[in-house]
Design a protein around this motif. Structure first.
Motif, PDB file in Angstrom:
ATOM      1  N   ALA A 177       0.933  -1.238   0.019  1.00  0.00           N
ATOM      2  CA  ALA A 177      -0.015   0.008  -0.050  1.00  0.00           C
ATOM      3  C   ALA A 177       0.797   1.146  -0.135  1.00  0.00           C
ATOM      4  O   ALA A 177       1.882   1.237   0.665  1.00  0.00           O
ATOM      5  CB  ALA A 177      -0.953  -0.025   1.336  1.00  0.00           C
ATOM      6  N   ILE A 178       0.400   2.249  -0.631  1.00  0.00           N
ATOM      7  CA  ILE A 178       1.059   3.565  -0.717  1.00  0.00           C
ATOM      8  C   ILE A 178       0.195   4.741  -0.324  1.00  0.00           C
ATOM      9  O   ILE A 178      -0.788   4.630  -1.024  1.00  0.00           O
ATOM     10  CB  ILE A 178       1.738   3.852  -2.074  1.00  0.00           C
ATOM     11  N   ILE A 179       0.485   5.444   0.363  1.00  0.00           N
ATOM     12  CA  ILE A 179      -0.394   6.330   0.856  1.00  0.00           C
ATOM     13  C   ILE A 179      -0.037   7.856   0.432  1.00  0.00           C
ATOM     14  O   ILE A 179       1.266   8.189   0.590  1.00  0.00           O
ATOM     15  CB  ILE A 179      -0.616   6.654   2.603  1.00  0.00           C
ATOM     16  N   GLY A 180      -1.108   8.452  -0.658  1.00  0.00           N
ATOM     17  CA  GLY A 180      -0.477   9.655  -1.065  1.00  0.00           C
ATOM     18  C   GLY A 180      -0.503   9.581  -2.699  1.00  0.00           C
ATOM     19  O   GLY A 180       0.539   8.862  -3.162  1.00  0.00           O
ATOM     20  N   GLY A 181      -1.200  10.300  -3.235  1.00  0.00           N
ATOM     21  CA  GLY A 181      -1.091  10.372  -4.855  1.00  0.00           C
ATOM     22  C   GLY A 181      -0.421  11.421  -5.544  1.00  0.00           C
ATOM     23  O   GLY A 181      -0.944  11.488  -6.765  1.00  0.00           O
ATOM     24  N   ILE A 206      -0.751  -3.905  -5.541  1.00  0.00           N
ATOM     25  CA  ILE A 206      -0.306  -2.623  -5.343  1.00  0.00           C
ATOM     26  C   ILE A 206      -1.569  -1.420  -5.154  1.00  0.00           C
ATOM     27  O   ILE A 206      -2.331  -1.445  -6.242  1.00  0.00           O
ATOM     28  CB  ILE A 206       0.797  -2.166  -6.295  1.00  0.00           C
ATOM     29  N   ILE A 207      -1.798  -1.049  -3.792  1.00  0.00           N
ATOM     30  CA  ILE A 207      -2.913  -0.125  -3.600  1.00  0.00           C
ATOM     31  C   ILE A 207      -2.337   1.484  -3.549  1.00  0.00           C
ATOM     32  O   ILE A 207      -1.489   1.357  -2.650  1.00  0.00           O
ATOM     33  CB  ILE A 207      -3.737  -0.707  -2.442  1.00  0.00           C
ATOM     34  N   LEU A 208      -2.711   2.192  -4.414  1.00  0.00           N
ATOM     35  CA  LEU A 208      -2.417   3.592  -4.076  1.00  0.00           C
ATOM     36  C   LEU A 208      -3.607   4.248  -3.573  1.00  0.00           C
ATOM     37  O   LEU A 208      -4.644   4.444  -4.282  1.00  0.00           O
ATOM     38  CB  LEU A 208      -1.757   4.355  -5.614  1.00  0.00           C
ATOM     39  N   VAL A 209      -3.702   4.897  -2.547  1.00  0.00           N
ATOM     40  CA  VAL A 209      -4.616   5.599  -1.718  1.00  0.00           C
ATOM     41  C   VAL A 209      -4.220   7.090  -1.736  1.00  0.00           C
ATOM     42  O   VAL A 209      -3.475   7.590  -1.374  1.00  0.00           O
ATOM     43  CB  VAL A 209      -4.638   5.111  -0.315  1.00  0.00           C
ATOM     44  N   ARG A 263      -3.578   8.145 -14.153  1.00  0.00           N
ATOM     45  CA  ARG A 263      -4.351   6.976 -13.470  1.00  0.00           C
ATOM     46  C   ARG A 263      -4.354   5.896 -14.488  1.00  0.00           C
ATOM     47  O   ARG A 263      -4.124   4.695 -13.981  1.00  0.00           O
ATOM     48  CB  ARG A 263      -5.549   7.577 -12.974  1.00  0.00           C
ATOM     49  N   LEU A 264      -4.537   6.229 -15.684  1.00  0.00           N
ATOM     50  CA  LEU A 264      -4.948   5.015 -16.541  1.00  0.00           C
ATOM     51  C   LEU A 264      -3.584   4.062 -16.806  1.00  0.00           C
ATOM     52  O   LEU A 264      -3.537   3.023 -16.928  1.00  0.00           O
ATOM     53  CB  LEU A 264      -5.462   5.460 -17.929  1.00  0.00           C
ATOM     54  N   ARG A 265      -2.365   4.950 -16.801  1.00  0.00           N
ATOM     55  CA  ARG A 265      -1.284   4.253 -17.231  1.00  0.00           C
ATOM     56  C   ARG A 265      -0.991   3.586 -15.830  1.00  0.00           C
ATOM     57  O   ARG A 265      -0.458   2.237 -16.108  1.00  0.00           O
ATOM     58  CB  ARG A 265      -0.223   5.219 -17.042  1.00  0.00           C
ATOM     59  N   GLU A 312      -4.059  -0.661  -8.222  1.00  0.00           N
ATOM     60  CA  GLU A 312      -5.308  -0.177  -7.838  1.00  0.00           C
ATOM     61  C   GLU A 312      -5.336   1.299  -7.302  1.00  0.00           C
ATOM     62  O   GLU A 312      -4.636   1.461  -6.291  1.00  0.00           O
ATOM     63  CB  GLU A 312      -5.909  -1.054  -6.604  1.00  0.00           C
ATOM     64  N   VAL A 313      -6.077   2.011  -8.093  1.00  0.00           N
ATOM     65  CA  VAL A 313      -6.157   3.569  -7.475  1.00  0.00           C
ATOM     66  C   VAL A 313      -7.128   3.760  -6.705  1.00  0.00           C
ATOM     67  O   VAL A 313      -8.263   3.565  -7.412  1.00  0.00           O
ATOM     68  CB  VAL A 313      -5.825   4.564  -8.655  1.00  0.00           C
ATOM     69  N   ALA A 314      -7.219   4.005  -5.343  1.00  0.00           N
ATOM     70  CA  ALA A 314      -8.389   4.531  -4.737  1.00  0.00           C
ATOM     71  C   ALA A 314      -8.381   6.006  -4.300  1.00  0.00           C
ATOM     72  O   ALA A 314      -7.503   6.488  -3.476  1.00  0.00           O
ATOM     73  CB  ALA A 314      -8.277   3.837  -3.147  1.00  0.00           C
TER      74      ALA A 314
END
Length: 458
Positions: free
Chosen positions: A171-175, A208-211, A230-232, A239-241
């Motif tokens: 998980a990664i926090i921050g886009g 891989i989750i990007l929050v 985002r599409l890339r 997974e883009v949340a």
């Protein structure tokens, strides 16, 4: 050479200039004064200058730490008037114009330049730092790399499918740019490089989750570039949340939108705050802990004290704060260094600083990036080429530019990554120190805690 000297009355004829911080801003000040043969002392708690924009590539095994770091003494060694001190400034005594280091050493100054950068900010949840490392130092990058690689090693050994699934969830926090670049790089590492290395697991299936709490990634870019990013990422399996705020971060799980997600590793890219040292000046700080400065970069209410880079609140022509980017800090350092040299030589007043925006860029994945400069908006391979050229140009030292360029070319052709080294103490899966749970020392208490700035110091 004009070093600090004293008259018979004890007053400095040539001012004692001290720069705290060896990042982009501090180095440029020291170099400009060194070229003018004016004495200056630069103090940093690390002995090296770190190219932070590429730190995520060390964390994801694309580059080695020496590729993006250079000893400060080596960088400034050509300037005899520049003195380098290895130390941690813990106190500023403005009345006496003295700096106090952690070991009790004192350093007097007549002109002080603060360029101490920023640190991860956890929105008051400092306990999250133990299980969710940020990315600001070489130590952070090595910790992340070790925990990331350990998660795959432990997944290879376990026979429990539930535990294997957890060990292959990141998980990664921050886009912002840092979060996007981490997500893309980890996706390519797992889906290309590591896919050939294991027999019992399929790294390409890594979750891989990007929050991101906001409504889009890369909020500082144009909406069409955010959509492309985002599409890339989604095409890489990320997974883009969006519109989701993390509620809890624990050793083996995170809670997002009321949902508990088991994870091996959680990475923090959601916010940074200015170094707390500037709070000792006793002036008002903004939400991100930055100190307000005049147009000449002098701290409001403190003559001959200057703040640069991530610790300075500098407004552009539209009244908006300048972002925490490498190009901003570098230009501020160049401006102030040359301005101080002219003031010492001729007595000229310090001119106002004007930022020249050379564009903003972020890489999304293999030959995919976004680049924006005014009305010019690029994406894809052209933006990726622009990103590579900009970052190679900003690297300190010709040898680093050559080394990084060769390694990028090799990676592009072969998908190989060479720095896949685990440098952390070995731990067993399921233990309290397993990947994603290895303890970190909590951040030291801030003198004046401040809410977050947008994540990224580039």
């Amino acid at each position: 050479m004009r070093f600090a000297t004293e008259s018979s009355h004890g007053r400095s004829l040539t001012p004692r200039i001290v720069v705290v911080g060896g990042g982009f801003a501090g180095l440029e000040v020291a170099k400009a004064l060194g070229k003018a043969e004016i004495g200056v002392t630069i103090i940093d708690r690390h002995n090296h200058h770190l190219f932070q924009p590429l730190l995520y590539q060390v964390a994801t095994a694309a580059l080695s730490a020496p590729d993006i770091a250079e000893p400060i003494r080596k960088i400034l060694g050509r300037y005899p008037s520049v003195q380098v001190l290895f130390g941690d400034v813990t106190e500023i005594v403005t009345e006496a114009r003295i700096l106090v280091l952690a070991d009790g050493t004192t350093v007097p100054y007549d002109i002080l330049v603060l360029a101490t950068g920023s640190q991860p900010f956890y929105f008051g949840q400092e306990s999250w730092a133990r299980v969710c490392p940020g990315l600001k130092t070489i130590e952070d990058a090595r910790t992340i790399r070790s925990r990331l690689l350990l998660s795959f090693e432990h997944a290879e050994r376990t026979t429990d499918p539930v535990e294997q699934s957890r060990l292959m969830t990141i998980a990664i926090i921050g886009g912002g740019p840092t979060g996007v670049e981490l997500a893309g790089s980890i996706a390519e590492l797992s889906r290309h490089t590591l896919a050939r290395d294991f027999r019992n697991i399929r790294p390409e299936k890594t979750r891989i989750i990007l929050v991101e709490a906001g409504e889009r990634l890369l909020a500082g870019f144009a909406p069409e570039l955010s959509r492309y990013a985002r599409l890339r990422l989604e095409s890489l399996g990320v997974e883009v949340a969006l519109g989701n705020r993390v509620e809890a971060i624990e050793a083996h799980q995170i809670t997002v939108g009321g949902q508990v997600i088991p994870v091996a590793l959680t990475l923090w890219a959601a916010g940074v705050a200015a170094s707390p040292l500037v709070a000792q000046l006793g002036v008002g700080l903004d939400r991100g802990g930055r100190v307000k400065v005049e147009s000449d970069l002098q701290v409001v209410g403190h003559p001959d004290v200057f703040a640069l880079g991530d610790v300075a609140l500098v407004l552009d022509g539209n009244g908006q704060p300048l972002p925490g980017l490498a190009q901003v800090a570098k230009q501020q350092g160049e401006h102030l260094g040359m301005a101080l040299a002219r003031r010492i030589d001729t007595g000229d007043t310090l001119p106002a600083f004007a930022f020249s925006n050379r564009g903003n860029t972020a890489i999304v994945g293999r030959h995919a990036a976004v680049f924006e400069s005014g009305r010019l908006k690029l994406k894809g391979w052209i933006a990726w080429s622009a990103w590579a050229l900009i970052h190679v140009y900003l690297l300190v030292g010709f040898q680093h530019r050559v080394q990084v360029s060769i390694q990028w070319l090799w990676r592009y052709l072969t998908y190989e990554r060479g720095a896949r080294l685990i440098a952390e103490e070995r731990v067993e899966p399921g233990s309290t120190s397993s990947p994603g749970a290895a303890p970190r020392e909590p951040l030291p208490p801030k003198a004046d805690p401040a809410p977050a700035l947008p994540a990224r110091t580039d």
